[in-house]
Design an enzyme around this catalytic site. Structure first.
Site, short mmCIF file in Angstrom:
data_model
loop_
_atom_site.label_atom_id
_atom_site.label_comp_id
_atom_site.label_asym_id
_atom_site.label_seq_id
_atom_site.Cartn_x
_atom_site.Cartn_y
_atom_site.Cartn_z
N SER A 16 40.09 21.21 38.42
CA SER A 16 39.02 20.44 39.08
C SER A 16 39.07 18.94 38.77
CB SER A 16 37.65 21.02 38.70
OG SER A 16 37.54 22.32 39.24
N THR A 61 33.09 27.50 35.52
CA THR A 61 34.17 28.47 35.66
C THR A 61 34.07 29.52 34.56
OG1 THR A 61 36.54 28.71 36.06
CG2 THR A 61 35.91 27.05 34.43
N LYS A 65 30.09 31.89 34.98
CA LYS A 65 29.59 31.89 36.36
C LYS A 65 28.35 32.78 36.58
CE LYS A 65 33.55 30.66 39.23
NZ LYS A 65 34.26 31.07 40.45
N ASP A 102 32.37 28.71 46.91
CA ASP A 102 33.64 29.41 47.17
C ASP A 102 33.72 29.92 48.61
OD1 ASP A 102 34.83 29.03 44.69
OD2 ASP A 102 33.94 30.84 43.84
N GLY A 129 40.97 43.69 47.14
CA GLY A 129 40.38 43.25 45.88
C GLY A 129 38.86 43.23 45.98
N GLY A 132 35.18 38.61 41.81
CA GLY A 132 34.28 37.53 42.20
C GLY A 132 34.75 36.80 43.45
N ALA A 133 36.05 36.55 43.55
CA ALA A 133 36.58 35.84 44.71
C ALA A 133 36.36 36.66 45.98
CB ALA A 133 38.06 35.56 44.52
N ILE A 216 44.64 34.10 48.31
CA ILE A 216 43.95 33.11 47.46
C ILE A 216 44.85 32.67 46.31
CG2 ILE A 216 41.66 33.97 48.07
CD1 ILE A 216 41.51 34.86 45.05
N GLY A 239 46.72 29.61 49.70
CA GLY A 239 45.52 29.68 48.87
C GLY A 239 45.02 28.37 48.28
P1 ATR Z 1 38.29 37.32 40.39
O1 ATR Z 1 36.88 37.15 39.93
O2 ATR Z 1 39.13 36.08 40.24
O3 ATR Z 1 38.40 37.90 41.76
P2 ATR Z 1 38.68 39.80 38.90
O4 ATR Z 1 37.23 40.11 38.89
O5 ATR Z 1 39.43 40.01 37.63
O6 ATR Z 1 38.98 38.30 39.31
O7 ATR Z 1 39.37 40.61 40.08
C1 ATR Z 1 40.74 40.75 40.19
C2 ATR Z 1 41.04 41.69 41.35
O8 ATR Z 1 42.45 41.93 41.37
C3 ATR Z 1 40.36 43.04 41.26
O9 ATR Z 1 40.04 43.47 42.56
C4 ATR Z 1 41.44 43.89 40.61
O10 ATR Z 1 41.30 45.29 40.85
P3 ATR Z 1 40.38 46.19 39.89
O11 ATR Z 1 38.97 45.96 40.33
O12 ATR Z 1 40.84 47.58 40.14
O13 ATR Z 1 40.66 45.71 38.49
C5 ATR Z 1 42.66 43.35 41.31
N1 ATR Z 1 43.90 43.64 40.61
C6 ATR Z 1 44.37 43.07 39.48
N2 ATR Z 1 45.56 43.62 39.13
C7 ATR Z 1 45.85 44.59 40.05
C8 ATR Z 1 46.94 45.50 40.25
N3 ATR Z 1 47.99 45.55 39.41
N4 ATR Z 1 46.89 46.34 41.32
C9 ATR Z 1 45.85 46.30 42.18
N5 ATR Z 1 44.78 45.44 42.04
C10 ATR Z 1 44.79 44.60 41.00
#
Ligand code: ATR
Length: 275
Positions: A16, A61, A65, A102, A129, A132-133, A216, A239
């Protein structure tokens, strides 16, 4: 001189200051934007100290959050729906106003990267996914003309919870490739495809012509998913733009000028990300 910044822990990685510093410099505004490391159990004291020091606002961050919401006296409807605050403005009386930019960042990046006619035809979205994003992106999509949003996630329960709170549908992770053929827009919100992580395993061969594929992840800028989309002649959306655009509303609130994203800013972000 107006001062703003970003709070988090750790904070050294935050990009940032590069973004806001670029706008302060190019718009000729006398101001500062700094990183503030605040440990998780020091949030209330750390924020009170910033307010005392005269900071006019800050980005938030990891890991603050969610916790920052308890310290805000008002929280925008958008931030309430997304369930997180990433942008705080200090009001004249020292109270805190929380927002989440976001969703704005995702939508603004999409609108600046994709032909308006193509984007306005999109009706069905597949979101991979449920972190949060993903919440911010599903919220953004539901503010557009998209009538069907399907969320798939490795942990199904998180997809189901997100979908039910934001009016989307949830499907098992294993079904992701079979949903590709129905999607006008596909968004990866997982960390898969990031440098050092495995690629997202998603077969795009059944995608319709003109399908928009957004990621992203921005390190690398061209993820394996975006490369596969381009190879198939689909519309790829990188992204980095979401990160850049989400910074605009905070800057405008704190420094009084609405900044733009340009090629030089993108170049500086990428140079900082690869160093
Ligand atoms: P953010 O807030 O940045 O979105 P997060 O809450 O850690 O970060 O979310 C990461 C996402 O990536 C989640 O949807 C996670 O899936 P889970 O909810 O099952 O943990 C996904 N993710 C991370 N590694 C993964 C993998 N190896 N295969 C599939 N999904 C994955």
């Amino acid at each position: 001189m107006k001062r703003a910044g970003v709070i988090g822990y750790p904070i050294a990685h935050s990009k940032s200051p590069i973004i806001h510093g670029y706008w302060l410099e190019t718009l000729g505004i006398e101001g500062r934007y700094d990183r503030y490391a605040i440990e998780p159990d020091q949030l209330a004291d750390g924020v009170a100290a910033l307010v005392r020091d005269g900071v006019c606002g800050f980005n938030v961050t990891i890991p603050h959050k969610l916790a920052i919401m308890d310290l805000c006296s008002d929280i925008s409807e958008t931030a309430q729906k997304i369930g997180a605050v990433n942008t705080v403005t200090v009001l004249e009386d020292g109270r805190l106003s929380g927002d989440n930019t976001d969703a704005f960042g995702f939508r603004a990046n999409l609108e600046s990267s994709v032909d308006t006619a193509v984007l306005s035809m999109a009706r069905t979205a597949l979101v991979l996914g449920a972190g949060g994003a993903a919440r911010a992106i599903v919220y953004a999509l539901s503010s557009m003309e998209i009538s069907k949003i399907v969320v798939v996630n490795r942990t199904f329960d998180r997809a189901a919870e997100l979908a039910s709170s934001l009016g989307a549908l949830a499907a098992p992770w294993e079904m992701r490739t079979s949903i590709v053929r129905d999607a006008d827009l596909i968004v990866n919100t997982t960390s898969l495809g990031m440098a050092g992580q495995p690629a997202l395993d998603l077969d795009l061969s059944s995608a319709k012509a003109g399908t928009i594929v957004a990621d992203i992840v921005y390190t690398p800028l061209e993820t394996p998913l975006l490369r596969a989309a381009r190879d198939k002649g689909l519309v790829a959306v990188e992204g980095a733009g979401m990160l850049l655009h989400q910074a605009r509303p905070g800057f405008e609130r704190w420094f009084g000028v609405r900044p733009d994203v340009d090629g030089e800013l993108e170049r500086r972000l990428l140079a900082a990300s690869s160093s």
